[in-house]
Motif scaffolding. Structure first.
Motif, short mmCIF file in Angstrom:
data_model
loop_
_atom_site.label_atom_id
_atom_site.label_comp_id
_atom_site.label_asym_id
_atom_site.label_seq_id
_atom_site.Cartn_x
_atom_site.Cartn_y
_atom_site.Cartn_z
N ALA A 433 84.42 57.66 53.23
CA ALA A 433 85.84 57.54 53.56
C ALA A 433 86.58 58.78 53.03
O ALA A 433 87.30 58.73 52.03
N GLY A 434 86.37 59.88 53.70
CA GLY A 434 86.94 61.15 53.29
C GLY A 434 85.94 62.27 53.52
O GLY A 434 85.20 62.26 54.50
N ARG A 435 85.90 63.21 52.59
CA ARG A 435 85.00 64.36 52.73
C ARG A 435 84.04 64.39 51.55
O ARG A 435 84.44 64.27 50.39
N THR A 436 82.76 64.56 51.83
CA THR A 436 81.77 64.69 50.78
C THR A 436 81.93 66.02 50.07
O THR A 436 81.93 67.08 50.70
N VAL A 437 82.07 65.96 48.75
CA VAL A 437 82.15 67.18 47.94
C VAL A 437 80.77 67.56 47.43
O VAL A 437 80.40 68.74 47.43
N ALA A 438 80.00 66.58 46.99
CA ALA A 438 78.67 66.84 46.45
C ALA A 438 77.84 65.57 46.53
O ALA A 438 78.34 64.47 46.36
N PHE A 439 76.54 65.77 46.80
CA PHE A 439 75.61 64.64 46.79
C PHE A 439 74.23 65.15 46.41
O PHE A 439 73.80 66.24 46.83
N ALA A 440 73.53 64.34 45.61
CA ALA A 440 72.13 64.64 45.28
C ALA A 440 71.43 63.33 44.93
O ALA A 440 72.07 62.36 44.50
N TYR A 441 70.11 63.33 45.10
CA TYR A 441 69.33 62.11 44.87
C TYR A 441 68.01 62.46 44.21
O TYR A 441 67.32 63.40 44.63
N GLU A 442 67.65 61.71 43.19
CA GLU A 442 66.36 61.80 42.53
C GLU A 442 65.51 60.60 42.94
O GLU A 442 65.79 59.47 42.52
N ASP A 443 64.49 60.83 43.78
CA ASP A 443 63.70 59.71 44.29
C ASP A 443 62.49 59.38 43.43
O ASP A 443 61.93 58.29 43.54
N LEU A 444 62.03 60.33 42.61
CA LEU A 444 60.85 60.16 41.76
C LEU A 444 59.59 59.81 42.56
O LEU A 444 58.67 59.16 42.06
N ALA A 445 59.53 60.24 43.80
CA ALA A 445 58.36 59.96 44.64
C ALA A 445 57.14 60.73 44.14
O ALA A 445 57.25 61.87 43.68
N ARG A 446 55.99 60.10 44.24
CA ARG A 446 54.74 60.74 43.84
C ARG A 446 54.16 61.56 44.99
O ARG A 446 54.35 61.24 46.15
N ASP A 447 53.41 62.59 44.63
CA ASP A 447 52.67 63.31 45.65
C ASP A 447 51.29 62.67 45.79
O ASP A 447 51.01 61.61 45.22
N GLN A 476 65.13 56.48 39.13
CA GLN A 476 65.72 56.94 40.38
C GLN A 476 67.23 56.85 40.27
O GLN A 476 67.76 55.85 39.76
N TYR A 477 67.92 57.87 40.79
CA TYR A 477 69.37 57.80 40.78
C TYR A 477 69.94 58.79 41.78
O TYR A 477 69.29 59.75 42.21
N GLY A 478 71.19 58.55 42.15
CA GLY A 478 71.91 59.47 43.00
C GLY A 478 73.35 59.60 42.53
O GLY A 478 73.86 58.72 41.83
N VAL A 556 72.16 54.09 39.78
CA VAL A 556 70.92 54.21 39.02
C VAL A 556 70.07 52.94 39.20
O VAL A 556 70.58 51.83 39.09
N ASN A 557 68.79 53.14 39.45
CA ASN A 557 67.84 52.04 39.51
C ASN A 557 67.41 51.70 38.09
O ASN A 557 66.61 52.42 37.48
N THR A 558 67.91 50.61 37.57
CA THR A 558 67.61 50.21 36.18
C THR A 558 66.71 48.98 36.15
O THR A 558 66.85 48.10 35.30
N SER A 559 65.76 48.93 37.09
CA SER A 559 64.89 47.76 37.19
C SER A 559 63.94 47.61 36.00
O SER A 559 63.29 46.57 35.85
N ASP A 560 63.86 48.63 35.14
CA ASP A 560 62.98 48.56 33.99
C ASP A 560 63.58 47.77 32.83
O ASP A 560 62.89 47.48 31.84
N VAL A 561 64.87 47.41 32.94
CA VAL A 561 65.52 46.63 31.88
C VAL A 561 66.32 45.50 32.52
O VAL A 561 66.70 45.56 33.69
N ALA A 562 66.62 44.49 31.73
CA ALA A 562 67.38 43.35 32.24
C ALA A 562 68.82 43.71 32.52
O ALA A 562 69.42 43.23 33.48
N ALA A 563 69.42 44.54 31.67
CA ALA A 563 70.82 44.94 31.85
C ALA A 563 71.08 46.19 31.01
O ALA A 563 70.39 46.45 30.02
N ILE A 564 72.09 46.94 31.41
CA ILE A 564 72.50 48.12 30.67
C ILE A 564 73.71 47.75 29.82
O ILE A 564 74.68 47.16 30.32
N PRO A 565 73.71 48.07 28.53
CA PRO A 565 74.85 47.73 27.67
C PRO A 565 76.15 48.35 28.18
O PRO A 565 76.16 49.48 28.70
#
Length: 583
Positions: A433-447, A476-478, A556-565
């Motif tokens: 909803a507007g103009r993208t200024v910046a975007f990036a994504y860390e997928d942590l995909a394996r080769d 993983q995060y974006g 952020v994908n925080t599936s490794d913990v139950a919740a983030i403080p």
């Protein structure tokens, strides 16, 4: 999709590309800037066993649409059709073929997937090749080839399919004749395109059709001593303009021509074309490029890494901007038979997401540039299950891979993804909803094969942002930064949320608030993708913000913990807002 095979035949040149200003991205009906991501459907259009269509039945198309939407969050496809399918005889338009195509297209548009219709050809026509040939093509019908009296095809000493474009006199002569309209062949092509466009206009959801790609991977057939750019201006652009007039006359004036440059442009080795000597195209055309890594497919043994394809994708951005239009990457990818493929494709997506490498993004995000829309080659639901007679020869039955010239590019087989899903099911801003200024994504995909190789982060947070680094390291995060227009659009910003991000364990840090776990209500919410059963989207609603406000969201994908403080989220938010303010 064979542009890269010319690589060994051309000289290496050094290229310096000036940064060009970005032009406006395409928008949806609500005025939001959209990013299109998906796949080509499919190389099966090249096969007679498939009736020269991507799918053998409407039911198969429907299954593919559901799978694609749920497994990858795709919101666009490039749908291949064939001149031979549309016009099998000089005096006949096969309306039954077009009706089957329309039925298949509707399976995607009805599920929220936009469609680019692509007239596909490779080496001009299969009918230039004899039954014992090492190679084959697709595109023009037999009656066109019969009219040309072409020499017996021979590639000579060829180890690469694409060499046919440079050494096979039958292929070259046929292409040469097309561009020069010998025997009235281009007139005939435009006449059948008029019939096709007229027939489909009322049979598909016009609002969901992106436009038309008139000629896949154009090659010259003979430059007559001219440069590639001169050839494009002399022969190819007049053809595109004629096709534009046909679209205007058949009810498609509000849809652009997706104009490809010469196939030899941006091929790693060498350079020809690129539409660099023609006048700005404007919004009635889209600069439509392909990208394959000719070096790694041929000579370069190194793996792809952070920033490997930034320069190649930025060339596409910059060429489109110089032409005063938008860019679309309608083919990219790599064969599935290489352990390097996952990171090659990962790096290509990284180049589509941002101008910057992961190592430089956080320090230079203001230069991130527009997110490129693209369709990967390819999605073939019949991968490895074909039975195609190569050039009609019963002694050369093709069953493996794509069943076409030994290729194996499909990312799906037997209903399952063939790469680490994190390569293909990605966080991306589908509607801003507007103009993208910046975007990036860390997928942590394996080769490696089946995601069995190394895992390595590319999008690294600098030490001066310790709270953000602590929240994102090993996850993983974006991150998306966007600016609202002067007048509010009344619609949320949306990002596709990959399946690897559980709703209950996805953290969002934003100027709109913070969340550890997503619900279906509020300014930061989760919902189902339109037309999907399991795929989800993140909804960021900035209603009430001042016009022109800048917003930021860290997902952020925080599936490794139950919740983030809450304190962790608050600290990350403070850093994030200060960082975004510098953009």
């Amino acid at each position: 999709m064979r542009a890269f095979f010319v690589a060994l035949l051309l000289l290496v040149v050094g290229l310096v590309v000036p940064v060009q200003p970005a032009v406006a991205a395409p928008t949806d009906s609500r005025g939001r800037e959209i990013v299109l991501r998906g796949f080509n459907v499919s190389g099966s259009t090249k096969l007679y066993e498939n009736g020269l269509l991507p799918f053998r039945s409407t039911a198969d198309a429907a299954t593919a649409a559901v799978q694609m939407r749920n497994l990858t969050g795709a919101n666009a496809i490039r749908f291949l059709i064939s001149w031979e399918g549309v016009q099998p005889a000089r005096d006949r338009i096969d309306t039954a073929y077009l009706d089957r195509a329309a039925d298949q297209i509707r399976q995607f548009t009805g599920r929220g997937i936009r469609v680019l219709i692509d007239y596909h050809q490779d080496l001009y026509s299969s009918h230039l090749f004899h039954r014992g040939s090492w190679y084959t093509g697709d595109g023009a019908p037999k009656w066109v080839i019969d009219a040309g009296d072409y020499p017996t095809e021979s590639c000579g000493i060829c180890v690469l399919w694409g060499q046919n474009m440079l050494t096979n006199n039958a292929v070259r002569s046929a292409a040469y004749d097309f561009w020069r309209n010998r025997y009235g062949v281009q007139d005939a092509y435009l006449a059948q395109a008029r019939a096709m466009l007229t027939h489909l206009r009322s049979r598909v959801d016009h609002s969901m059709v992106l436009g038309i790609d008139p000629f896949n991977e154009p090659f010259d057939g003979g430059l007559d001593g001219a440069s590639g750019t001169t050839w494009e201006a002399t022969w190819m652009m007049p053809f595109y303009q004629r096709f534009r007039a046909v679209m205007d006359a058949t009810g498609w004036s509000d849809r652009p021509v997706y104009a490809e440059p010469l196939v030899f442009w941006n091929t790693t080795f060498g350079e020809a074309g690129g539409l660099s000597t023609i006048a700005p195209l404007g919004s009635r055309y889209v600069f439509n490029s392909h990208y394959y890594d000719g070096a790694r497919i041929t000579l370069d043994p190194t793996p792809a890494a952070d920033g490997t394809y930034s320069a190649a994708m930025n060339r596409i951005r910059d060429r489109a901007a110089a032409l005063d239009t938008t860019a679309f990457v309608s083919e990219f990818g790599n064969a599935m038979d290489s352990s390097r493929t996952p990171w090659m494709i990962r790096a290509m997506y990284q180049g589509l997401d941002s101008r910057l490498s992961g190592a430089t993004f956080w320090n230079d995000a203001a230069r991130s540039g527009p997110v490129l829309s693209a369709t990967q080659w390819q999605w073939d639901v019949y991968s490895g299950q074909h039975r195609e007679l190569m050039n009609g020869n019963p002694d050369k039955v093709q069953t493996e891979g794509d069943a076409w010239n030994g290729e194996d590019h499909s990312v799906i087989a037997n209903g399952a993804l063939r790469l680490d899903p994190r390569v293909l099911d990605r966080l991306y801003p589908s509607a801003v909803a507007g103009r993208t200024v910046a975007f990036a994504y860390e997928d942590l995909a394996r080769d490696g094969f089946a995601g069995s190789g190394r895992q390595q982060a590319w999008l690294t947070v600098p030490s001066r942002l310790p709270a953000i680094a602590g929240l994102t390291t090993g996850r993983q995060y974006g991150v998306l930064v966007w600016r609202e227009p002067p007048a509010a659009l009344g619609a949320p910003t949306e990002l596709h949320l990959p399946a690897s991000f559980p709703s209950g364990r996805t953290a969002v840090v934003s100027d709109l608030g913070t969340r550890s776990g997503l619900t279906t209500t509020g300014p930061i919410a989760v919902g189902t993708e339109v037309g999907a059963t399991t795929a989800r989207r993140l909804l960021l609603d900035a209603t009430g913000s001042a016009p022109g406000s800048t917003h930021v969201a860290l997902v952020v994908n925080t599936s490794d913990v139950a919740a983030i403080p809450a304190a962790t989220l608050t600290a990350a938010r403070t850093e994030l807002l200060a960082w975004a303010a510098t953009l």
